[in-house]
Write a protein that holds these residues in place. Structure first.
Motif, PDB file in Angstrom:
ATOM      1  N   ARG A 153     -11.632 -31.453  -9.395  1.00  0.00           N
ATOM      2  CA  ARG A 153     -12.835 -31.322  -8.564  1.00  0.00           C
ATOM      3  C   ARG A 153     -14.028 -31.482  -9.486  1.00  0.00           C
ATOM      4  O   ARG A 153     -14.185 -30.745 -10.461  1.00  0.00           O
ATOM      5  N   PRO A 171     -16.724 -42.494  -0.864  1.00  0.00           N
ATOM      6  CA  PRO A 171     -16.818 -41.230  -0.130  1.00  0.00           C
ATOM      7  C   PRO A 171     -18.080 -41.189   0.723  1.00  0.00           C
ATOM      8  O   PRO A 171     -19.072 -41.869   0.417  1.00  0.00           O
ATOM      9  N   VAL A 192     -21.251 -39.354  -4.983  1.00  0.00           N
ATOM     10  CA  VAL A 192     -20.428 -38.667  -5.984  1.00  0.00           C
ATOM     11  C   VAL A 192     -21.273 -38.021  -7.069  1.00  0.00           C
ATOM     12  O   VAL A 192     -20.799 -37.127  -7.778  1.00  0.00           O
ATOM     13  N   HIS A 235     -16.524 -33.610  -5.371  1.00  0.00           N
ATOM     14  CA  HIS A 235     -15.410 -34.143  -4.595  1.00  0.00           C
ATOM     15  C   HIS A 235     -14.119 -33.807  -5.330  1.00  0.00           C
ATOM     16  O   HIS A 235     -14.106 -33.631  -6.553  1.00  0.00           O
ATOM     17  N   ASP A 259     -10.978 -35.917  -1.515  1.00  0.00           N
ATOM     18  CA  ASP A 259     -11.184 -34.844  -0.529  1.00  0.00           C
ATOM     19  C   ASP A 259     -10.081 -34.864   0.531  1.00  0.00           C
ATOM     20  O   ASP A 259     -10.344 -34.717   1.736  1.00  0.00           O
TER      21      ASP A 259
END
Length: 712
Positions: free
Chosen positions: A158, A227, A231, A236, A252
Motif C-alpha cells: 500500500r 486507477p 496515484v 492504493h 485496490d
C-alpha cells in the motif's frame, strides 16, 4: 523492473532491473526533516485489505511502525551501477534516502552528487568501499533476499507514489536462487511500476513479467491500469496473486491482468551437459522469489528528469504484506476470489520451437540453408587432417549393419570435419555458411560412441572460419556407450595455438572433431545445429562480406546485398509504419525508399539492417550521407536518425530538425558524431534508423535515397 525503451530500439530491446548492489548496514532512523509532513499523511494509513477471504494466511509483513527500518526483514542495496537501464541514481543506505516516520516507510530520491560502487552487490568483485562512480541523484532500494523468500502467494504493497518526468517507483520480485540462470531466465515479477506520473505517464501503473532466454533473446509481457484516483495523491494497494502456472494483478482489489504459463517460458542451461533446454511446467515462476521496493531516477524507460521535475521525490509505503493460500500451500491455488471473469489472459510469449538443422545423419551430409527467397540444400564434404601420416583411419559412410555412421580410428593427433567451403550451384550464393543467428541460443549436438581411448586422450569440438579463425571446446565423453554430446556456441573458446576465433558470419567448417592428444576409436552420427525460435543457418550471398570496404552504398535503387535483412520497422501500434521501394516522382532519381506513418496513436521507426554485424572501421572519421525529402511532416517537429551496432550498442539519436521539408535535401552526418554517441564501428548491424518526433508522428510521409558511407 527491466524494461524495453520504445524510443531506442529497432527490433528487440531490453534493459535491466533498477539499480542493484548492496552492503551491510545497521538500523536507520528518520532524519530531522521530511519531504512530506507526518501531519499530512497520518490519517491515510489503513489496516489490511478487508476483501481477502479467510483462506489467505498472513505469513510475512512489515507495517513500518518502528523507529527504524527492520534489517531482519530488509537489506539495502548500495551501488551506482545504473541498474542496467542507464538510470541516474546511486542507491545508498543513508537516512536521507530511506527512513521510517509515523508508521510509513519513506524512500526519497534526491538531486545531489554522490559516489559509490560500480558493481552489483551480488558480484564477486563488489567492494562496498568503492567510490569509482559518481552520479547526480541518490535514492534507496530495499530487498528481502535471504530474509523473506516466497514461492506462491499474495504479495501486496500500500503506497502513495512520487510524481514527475524521470521518476520510476517499483515494487517487484526477483528469484532468490537463479535456478535457471541469470536474468531473465530465472524470471522477474513486477507487481507495480510507474514512470513519469503526473507528466507523460499520466496516472498509469504497470504489471509485467520478464522471462525467456539470455539477452538479447529475453521477453517481457504485461499491461497497464489507470486507477480512478491519482496515484500521487492517494494511497492504493497494489498486489499480485501468484499460484502454480498463473499470476494475477490487482489495484485496490480490482483485477486488471492475468498471465499463465502458456505465455511464458525459460530457455536455460544446466550443469548436466544437456545444453540449452526449455523449462518444464511453470518454469521459471516455480521457485522462491524475494521482494524489492525502490525508487529509480531516469533510465531507458522514463528518460531523464527535466525542468518540470522537482526534488526530493518520495515513495511513501504504508505496509508490505505476503499471504499464502492455506487451501493448498504447495501450488498456491484455490484462494483467489477477486478475479474478474471478463479479464482475458495476456497472450505473453509462448515457448518457441527448438529447431534442429542436420549436418550428418546416417551418412547424409547436407545442410539446409536459408536464403532471402527460399531455402537451399548445401552439400557438405567430409574431410580429415592428420598431423602425421598414418595417424587416422576414417570412413564417413561406415555401415554397421543397421545404420550408416562416421567411423574414425586415431593413433595420434588428427581431426575429422564437415566442410561448407565449396561454391554453390545456385547463382548469387557464395561458399561457406552464416551461423550468426546461433550465437546466443545455438548449440552443436551429435551422438558419439567412444569404443576405446587412451588415458591421455583429449577431444576438441571446433567451428572453423579458416585458420587461425577457429574456436573450440574440450569434451570428455564416456567410453563404451552412445552418448549425446552438446556444445553451446557461447562456450567456444578462442584458438589456443595462434590468436584467432571463429567468425560465425562466414564459417568454412561448421563441425570439427579433433583428437589433440592420445589415441581413440570412435563412431559419430546425427550431427546437428540446434537453436531457439526464428533462427537458421544462412547462405552467404555472393558479394556479401563481414568487413565493409570503401566506398560503400547502402541504398541506391536497391539495398546493398550486405544488408540482407532489408527494410524493417518497429511500431508501438499496429499498422502505424509502412515501408516500400517506389519509383521517385523525379524520373532521373529512380527507386527510393518510401516511409509512411499512420494517423492512429503510436510511434515507430524504419531501418535498414543486416542479419549479421559488419566491420565498418574503415569509415572512422568519414561521413554518413543520404538524400531525404519529407512530403508531409504532420504533427512532427523534426526527424532523427541513428546507427546501431547490435542493441544496446548504438550511436544514440542524432536530431536533424525539419530536413527535406522543401524537397530533396542531402544530409551529411560525421561518423565521429556517431562514434562519440556510442557507436562501435566494428560491429554495425543497422546502418540507418530514421524516426520523426516520438509520439507526434501522425501522417508523416518521407522518402530516402542514395544512402552511403564515405571514408575520410
Amino acid at each position: 523492473m527491466r524494461k524495453l525503451s520504445l524510443a531506442m530500439l529497432p527490433l528487440i530491446l531490453t534493459g535491466l532491473a533498477a539499480c542493484g548492489g548492496g552492503s551491510s548496514t545497521t538500523d536507520v532512523g528518520s532524519p530531522s526533516s521530511s519531504s512530506i509532513s507526518s501531519s499530512s499523511i497520518s490519517s491515510t494509513s489503513s489496516a489490511s485489505s478487508q476483501s481477502l477471504n479467510e483462506n489467505w494466511a498472513l505469513v510475512w509483513s512489515d507495517e513500518f511502525e518502528g523507529e527504524s527500518i527492520d534489517t531482519n526483514k530488509w537489506s539495502f542495496e548500495v551501488n551506482c551501477t545504473g541498474g542496467g537501464n542507464n538510470e541516474l541514481q546511486c542507491y545508498t543506505p543513508r537516512e536521507e534516502n530511506a527512513y521510517l516516520d509515523n508508521g510509513f516507510l519513506h524512500i526519497v530520491a534526491r538531486e545531489e552528487s554522490y559516489q559509490g560502487p560500480g558493481e552489483w552487490d551480488d558480484s564477486p568483485s563488489y567492494d562496498p568501499n568503492d567510490t569509482s562512480v559518481q552520479r547526480d541523484y541518490t535514492s534507496a532500494r530495499l530487498r528481502t533476499k535471504g530474509k523473506g523468500d516466497f514461492k506462491y502467494g499474495r504479495m501486496e504493497i500500500r503506497a502513495k507514489l512520487p510524481q514527475g518526468q524521470g521518476i520510476w517507483p517499483a515494487f517487484w520480485m526477483l528469484p532468490t536462487d537463479n535456478v535457471y540462470g541469470g536474468w531473465p531466465r530465472s524470471g522477474e515479477i513486477d507487481v507495480l511500476e510507474a514512470v513519469n506520473t503526473n507528466a507523460a505517464g499520466g496516472n498509469e501503473v504497470h504489471g509485467t513479467l520478464h522471462y525467456g532466454s539470455a539477452w538479447p533473446g529475453n521477453q517481457y509481457s504485461g499491461t497497464s491500469y489507470v486507477p480512478p484516483a491519482d496515484v500521487w495523491q492517494e494511497f492504493h494497494t497494489y498486489a499480485v496473486e501468484w499460484s502454480e502456472g498463473e499470476i494475477h494483478w490487482f489495484v485496490d482489489d480490482v483485477h486488471y491482468a492475468t498471465q499463465t504459463s502458456d505465455g511464458w517460458y525459460t530457455y536455460y542451461t544446466s550443469d548436466s551437459g544437456a545444453g540449452y533446454q526449455l523449462g518444464e511446467g511453470a518454469a521459471p515462476f516455480d521457485q522462491n522469489f524475494h521482494l524489492i521496493v525502490n525508487l529509480a531516477v531516469g533510465g531507458n524507460w522514463p528518460q531523464d528528469p527535466d525542468d518540470t521535475t522537482s526534488f526530493p521525490q518520495t515513495l511513501l509505503v504504508d505496509y508490505v504484506r505476503v499471504y499464502q493460500c492455506a487451501l493448498d500451500p504447495e501450488t498456491g491455488a484455490g484462494c483467489s476470489d477477486l478475479l474478474d471473469s471478463q479479464i482475458e489472459r495476456l497472450p505473453g510469449f509462448p515457448a518457441p520451437d527448438i529447431k534442429s538443422f542436420s549436418l550428418y545423419r546416417d551418412g547424409d551430409t547436407t545442410l539446409t540453408l536459408e536464403t532471402p527467397s527460399s531455402d537451399t540444400l548445401r552439400s557438405l564434404t567430409p574431410g580429415y587432417y592428420e598431423s602425421n601420416a598414418g595417424n587416422l583411419v576414417v570412413d564417413p559412410a561406415f555401415n554397421t549393419g543397421s545404420d550408416t555412421v562416421w567411423s574414425a580410428e586415431f593413433s595420434g593427433a588428427a581431426n575429422i570435419f564437415l566442410s561448407a567451403d565449396q561454391s554453390s550451384e545456385e547463382d548469387g550464393l557464395a561458399s561457406g555458411v552464416n551461423l550468426s543467428q546461433f550465437a546466443q541460443t545455438g548449440q552443436i549436438a551429435f551422438d558419439l560412441l567412444v569404443e576405446e581411448k587412451s588415458g591421455d586422450a583429449q577431444f576438441l569440438v571446433k567451428v572453423d572460419s579458416g585458420w587461425p579463425a577457429v574456436s573450440q571446446k574440450e569434451i570428455e565423453p564416456s567410453v563404451g556407450e552412445w552418448t549425446r554430446v552438446v556444445v553451446r556456441l557461447s562456450e567456444l573458446q578462442a584458438n589456443n595455438i595462434e590468436p584467432g576465433q571463429v567468425d560465425l558470419n562466414s564459417v568454412v567448417n561448421p563441425f570439427v572433431l579433433e583428437l589433440a592428444a592420445g589415441t581413440a576409436k570412435i563412431k559419430i552420427n546425427n550431427i546437428a545445429y540446434e537453436c531457439l525460435g526464428d533462427c537458421a543457418p544462412q547462405a552467404i550471398l555472393a558479394g556479401q562480406s563481414s568487413t565493409i570496404e570503401t566506398p560503400h552504398t547502402v541504398f541506391d535503387d536497391a539495398i546493398n546485398v550486405n544488408w540482407d535483412f532489408g527494410i524493417g520497422i518497429y511500431q508501438t501500434a499496429a499498422n502505424h509504419v509502412s515501408t516500400s521501394i517506389v519509383e521517385a516522382s523525379d524520373n532521373a532519381r529512380g527507386q527510393v525508399i518510401d516511409v509512411q506513418f499512420g494517423n492512429a496513436g503510436g510511434s515507430g521507426i524504419a531501418f535498414i539492417q543486416s542479419t549479421s554485424p559488419k566491420d565498418m572501421s574503415v569509415f572512422s572519421g568519414g561521413r554518413l550521407v543520404f538524400d531525404v525529402q519529407v512530403l508531409d511532416y504532420g504533427l512532427a517537429s523534426q526527424v532523427a536518425i541513428r546507427v546501431d551496432c547490435v542493441h544496446p550498442c548504438s550511436s544514440g539519436d542524432i536530431e536533424l530538425g525539419m530536413v527535406g521539408s522543401d524537397g530533396w535535401q542531402t544530409v551529411e552526418v560525421p561518423i565521429n558524431d556517431l562514434v562519440n554517441g556510442g557507436l562501435d564501428l566494428s560491429r554495425v548491424n543497422t546502418p540507418l534508423v530514421i524516426s520523426p518526433t516520438w509520439e507526434a508522428q501522425a501522417n508523416v510521409h518521407l522518402q530516402l535515397d542514395n544512402i552511403r558511407y564515405i571514408a575520410p
